[in-house]
Design a protein around this motif. Structure first.
Motif, PDB file in Angstrom:
ATOM      1  N   MET A 111     -10.254 -32.683 -67.795  1.00 64.47           N
ATOM      2  CA  MET A 111     -10.075 -33.781 -68.736  1.00 64.47           C
ATOM      3  C   MET A 111      -8.595 -34.148 -68.828  1.00 64.47           C
ATOM      4  SD  MET A 111     -10.314 -31.709 -72.370  1.00 64.47           S
ATOM      5  CE  MET A 111      -9.722 -33.077 -73.339  1.00 64.47           C
ATOM      6  N   ASN A 112      -8.328 -35.384 -69.252  1.00 62.06           N
ATOM      7  CA  ASN A 112      -6.989 -35.714 -69.706  1.00 62.06           C
ATOM      8  C   ASN A 112      -6.742 -34.954 -71.002  1.00 62.06           C
ATOM      9  OD1 ASN A 112      -6.690 -37.492 -67.592  1.00 62.06           O
ATOM     10  ND2 ASN A 112      -7.246 -39.289 -68.800  1.00 62.06           N
ATOM     11  N   PHE A 113      -5.559 -34.356 -71.119  1.00 61.45           N
ATOM     12  CA  PHE A 113      -5.235 -33.562 -72.304  1.00 61.45           C
ATOM     13  C   PHE A 113      -3.846 -33.994 -72.748  1.00 61.45           C
ATOM     14  CE2 PHE A 113      -4.354 -30.209 -75.137  1.00 61.45           C
ATOM     15  CZ  PHE A 113      -5.497 -29.449 -75.358  1.00 61.45           C
ATOM     16  N   GLU A 142     -15.983 -23.386 -73.981  1.00 62.64           N
ATOM     17  CA  GLU A 142     -15.242 -24.426 -74.701  1.00 62.64           C
ATOM     18  C   GLU A 142     -15.621 -25.793 -74.153  1.00 62.64           C
ATOM     19  OE1 GLU A 142     -11.355 -22.573 -76.755  1.00 62.64           O
ATOM     20  OE2 GLU A 142     -11.008 -23.646 -74.894  1.00 62.64           O
ATOM     21  N   VAL A 143     -16.056 -26.657 -75.064  1.00 68.49           N
ATOM     22  CA  VAL A 143     -16.560 -27.982 -74.704  1.00 68.49           C
ATOM     23  C   VAL A 143     -15.752 -29.035 -75.454  1.00 68.49           C
ATOM     24  CG1 VAL A 143     -18.553 -29.509 -74.879  1.00 68.49           C
ATOM     25  CG2 VAL A 143     -18.888 -27.132 -74.186  1.00 68.49           C
ATOM     26  N   PHE A 144     -15.057 -29.863 -74.694  1.00 64.67           N
ATOM     27  CA  PHE A 144     -14.226 -30.920 -75.273  1.00 64.67           C
ATOM     28  C   PHE A 144     -14.919 -32.273 -75.241  1.00 64.67           C
ATOM     29  CE2 PHE A 144     -11.451 -27.560 -73.988  1.00 64.67           C
ATOM     30  CZ  PHE A 144     -10.338 -27.594 -74.811  1.00 64.67           C
ATOM     31  N   ASP A 145     -15.994 -32.373 -74.447  1.00 66.32           N
ATOM     32  CA  ASP A 145     -16.723 -33.629 -74.308  1.00 66.32           C
ATOM     33  C   ASP A 145     -18.132 -33.306 -73.824  1.00 66.32           C
ATOM     34  OD1 ASP A 145     -17.182 -36.356 -74.374  1.00 66.32           O
ATOM     35  OD2 ASP A 145     -15.346 -36.847 -73.286  1.00 66.32           O
ATOM     36  N   VAL A 146     -19.036 -34.270 -73.953  1.00 70.28           N
ATOM     37  CA  VAL A 146     -20.457 -34.015 -73.684  1.00 70.28           C
ATOM     38  C   VAL A 146     -20.722 -33.595 -72.242  1.00 70.28           C
ATOM     39  CG1 VAL A 146     -22.754 -35.045 -73.698  1.00 70.28           C
ATOM     40  CG2 VAL A 146     -21.151 -35.588 -75.505  1.00 70.28           C
ATOM     41  N   GLY A 147     -19.990 -34.195 -71.287  1.00 69.91           N
ATOM     42  CA  GLY A 147     -20.210 -33.850 -69.888  1.00 69.91           C
ATOM     43  C   GLY A 147     -19.992 -32.382 -69.597  1.00 69.91           C
ATOM     44  N   MET A 148     -19.203 -31.709 -70.424  1.00 65.49           N
ATOM     45  CA  MET A 148     -18.944 -30.289 -70.201  1.00 65.49           C
ATOM     46  C   MET A 148     -20.176 -29.442 -70.511  1.00 65.49           C
ATOM     47  SD  MET A 148     -15.014 -29.771 -71.429  1.00 65.49           S
ATOM     48  CE  MET A 148     -13.707 -30.831 -70.787  1.00 65.49           C
ATOM     49  N   ILE A 149     -21.075 -29.940 -71.360  1.00 66.73           N
ATOM     50  CA  ILE A 149     -22.334 -29.237 -71.582  1.00 66.73           C
ATOM     51  C   ILE A 149     -23.153 -29.262 -70.296  1.00 66.73           C
ATOM     52  CG2 ILE A 149     -24.499 -29.209 -72.876  1.00 66.73           C
ATOM     53  CD1 ILE A 149     -22.970 -30.369 -75.263  1.00 66.73           C
ATOM     54  N   ASN A 151     -21.947 -29.573 -67.237  1.00 66.78           N
ATOM     55  CA  ASN A 151     -21.280 -28.664 -66.304  1.00 66.78           C
ATOM     56  C   ASN A 151     -21.717 -27.230 -66.534  1.00 66.78           C
ATOM     57  OD1 ASN A 151     -19.806 -30.843 -65.319  1.00 66.78           O
ATOM     58  ND2 ASN A 151     -17.973 -30.368 -66.519  1.00 66.78           N
ATOM     59  N   THR A 152     -21.787 -26.847 -67.801  1.00 69.86           N
ATOM     60  CA  THR A 152     -22.192 -25.492 -68.154  1.00 69.86           C
ATOM     61  C   THR A 152     -23.630 -25.217 -67.734  1.00 69.86           C
ATOM     62  OG1 THR A 152     -20.683 -25.515 -70.048  1.00 69.86           O
ATOM     63  CG2 THR A 152     -22.423 -23.848 -70.063  1.00 69.86           C
ATOM     64  N   MET A 153     -24.510 -26.175 -67.946  1.00 72.21           N
ATOM     65  CA  MET A 153     -25.916 -25.983 -67.589  1.00 72.21           C
ATOM     66  C   MET A 153     -26.077 -25.759 -66.087  1.00 72.21           C
ATOM     67  SD  MET A 153     -27.314 -25.858 -70.450  1.00 72.21           S
ATOM     68  CE  MET A 153     -28.912 -25.521 -69.701  1.00 72.21           C
ATOM     69  N   ARG A 154     -25.249 -26.392 -65.284  1.00 72.84           N
ATOM     70  CA  ARG A 154     -25.302 -26.171 -63.841  1.00 72.84           C
ATOM     71  C   ARG A 154     -24.941 -24.724 -63.504  1.00 72.84           C
ATOM     72  NH1 ARG A 154     -25.313 -30.903 -60.675  1.00 72.84           N
ATOM     73  NH2 ARG A 154     -25.154 -32.820 -61.917  1.00 72.84           N
ATOM     74  N   ILE A 155     -23.925 -24.194 -64.194  1.00 68.00           N
ATOM     75  CA  ILE A 155     -23.523 -22.801 -63.975  1.00 68.00           C
ATOM     76  C   ILE A 155     -24.612 -21.847 -64.452  1.00 68.00           C
ATOM     77  CG2 ILE A 155     -21.799 -21.050 -64.544  1.00 68.00           C
ATOM     78  CD1 ILE A 155     -20.612 -23.214 -62.827  1.00 68.00           C
ATOM     79  N   ILE A 156     -25.201 -22.167 -65.598  1.00 64.97           N
ATOM     80  CA  ILE A 156     -26.277 -21.326 -66.147  1.00 64.97           C
ATOM     81  C   ILE A 156     -27.466 -21.289 -65.190  1.00 64.97           C
ATOM     82  CG2 ILE A 156     -28.029 -21.252 -67.977  1.00 64.97           C
ATOM     83  CD1 ILE A 156     -25.824 -22.257 -69.905  1.00 64.97           C
ATOM     84  N   ILE A 191     -27.265 -28.395 -76.878  1.00 62.57           N
ATOM     85  CA  ILE A 191     -27.062 -27.120 -76.205  1.00 62.57           C
ATOM     86  C   ILE A 191     -28.380 -26.358 -76.198  1.00 62.57           C
ATOM     87  CG2 ILE A 191     -24.596 -26.992 -76.706  1.00 62.57           C
ATOM     88  CD1 ILE A 191     -25.215 -25.174 -79.057  1.00 62.57           C
ATOM     89  N   PRO A 192     -28.529 -25.361 -75.333  1.00 63.49           N
ATOM     90  CA  PRO A 192     -29.811 -24.653 -75.238  1.00 63.49           C
ATOM     91  C   PRO A 192     -30.242 -24.022 -76.563  1.00 63.49           C
ATOM     92  CG  PRO A 192     -28.426 -24.141 -73.354  1.00 63.49           C
ATOM     93  CD  PRO A 192     -27.564 -24.909 -74.317  1.00 63.49           C
ATOM     94  N   ALA A 193     -31.524 -24.053 -76.823  1.00 68.20           N
ATOM     95  CA  ALA A 193     -32.074 -23.411 -78.024  1.00 68.20           C
ATOM     96  C   ALA A 193     -31.698 -21.938 -78.020  1.00 68.20           C
ATOM     97  CB  ALA A 193     -33.593 -23.572 -78.050  1.00 68.20           C
ATOM     98  N   GLY A 194     -31.374 -21.441 -79.207  1.00 69.23           N
ATOM     99  CA  GLY A 194     -31.002 -20.040 -79.333  1.00 69.23           C
ATOM    100  C   GLY A 194     -29.524 -19.769 -79.133  1.00 69.23           C
ATOM    101  N   SER A 195     -28.750 -20.804 -78.770  1.00 71.07           N
ATOM    102  CA  SER A 195     -27.309 -20.643 -78.609  1.00 71.07           C
ATOM    103  C   SER A 195     -26.629 -20.604 -79.974  1.00 71.07           C
ATOM    104  CB  SER A 195     -26.717 -21.805 -77.808  1.00 71.07           C
ATOM    105  OG  SER A 195     -27.285 -21.899 -76.532  1.00 71.07           O
TER     106      SER A 195
END
Length: 286
Positions: A111-113, A142-149, A151-156, A191-195
């Motif tokens: 992201m731009n920071f 750490e999620v700064f914007d919706v797209g990062m959720i 990104n995380t789901m792909r890793i999960i 975010i995933p249920a149970g998080s």
């Protein structure tokens, strides 16, 4: 609602003595500030460290010094940043995992920071997830914007981050998602249920986002990393001041405060600690 977990972020990467003379920078100052925050009710310490000139560093000896000083004083959960600052070396960021803290940050996208670019490539995120898993460290996502959720789901989905997941929403950073109640609710619902989740409102938005988090069943982070003002025109003199305010507010709103050990149960850290203990005695996780 489950008990409230308060994270203190005493130093950060951006706050300087020009912003406030009270920000802790040396290992002793950071450890003392964390101890005061723990006494006030914090369960997690989100740690950045600085070199002798006050600049960001990921030096392991400096981290180790801070961690040892904190652990000599209290049982707060240590959460080390793997970011350090906007322009840190990937290899140094990965090396933080060698200290095996209970938690470490997983900044889930680029992201731009402010005036810089915070780069977290897909390749780096996979490497970091693997490293965290190898050392049995719970990622603070750490999620700064919706797209990062996403990104995380792909890793999960690749099996590189195990449940239960813990998200830290960082709202109000220039370049990220604005700190509004509507945005916080949207993030929490996606975010995933149970998080579990916690939230930050940068600068002037800190208290408003903290309050929303308490009401919505999330958790909170406070500290001079995120805001140096206790109220408009008044600098906070300690990080403990921010923690004390959240303790009072949460009790008024009907939520009890989690101790570090209660926070460990809520976040699933107890299982990780037990697994590490087995590994250290047998050489392999059973």
């Amino acid at each position: 609602m489950e008990k409230l977990i308060i994270t203190v972020a005493p130093t950060g990467a951006q706050t300087t003595r020009e912003h406030t003379p009270y920000v802790p920078l040396t290992p002793k100052e950071i450890a003392d500030s964390v101890y005061e925050a723990w006494q006030a009710g914090a369960s997690i310490a989100h740690i950045h460290v600085r070199d002798e000139n006050g600049n960001n560093t990921l030096n392991l000896d400096t981290y180790r010094d801070v961690v040892n000083r904190i652990q000599d004083k209290c049982d707060i959960i240590i959460n080390l940043t793997t970011a350090g600052g906007v322009a840190m070396n990937d290899e140094d960021r990965l090396r933080v995992c060698e200290l095996s803290p209970e938690m470490a940050t997983f900044d889930a996208g680029s992201m731009n920071f402010g005036s810089g670019v915070f780069l977290n490539s897909p390749n780096f995120l996979e490497r970091l997830a693997i490293k965290l898993k190898e050392h049995q460290i719970k990622p603070e996502i750490e999620v700064f914007d919706v797209g990062m959720i996403e990104n995380t789901m792909r890793i999960i989905k690749k099996g590189l981050i195990d449940p239960p997941f813990h998200f830290q929403f960082v709202l109000g950073v220039q370049g990220g998602m604005p700190a509004t109640p509507k945005n916080l609710l949207f993030m929490a619902e996606n975010i995933p249920a149970g998080s579990t989740w916690s939230a930050i409102g940068a600068s002037k938005d800190q208290l408003a986002i903290n309050t929303m988090s308490i009401l919505l069943g999330g958790h909170v982070r406070v500290g001079m990393e995120d805001s140096v003002y206790y109220r408009k025109g008044e600098l906070a003199k300690t990080n403990a001041q921010f923690v004390e305010r959240i303790v009072d507010l949460s009790k008024t709103l009907g939520r009890e405060i989690a101790t570090p050990n209660e926070a460990r149960k809520i976040l699933g850290l107890v299982q990780l600690r037990n697994s590490k203990a087995v590994k250290s005695t047998s050489g392999a996780v059973k």
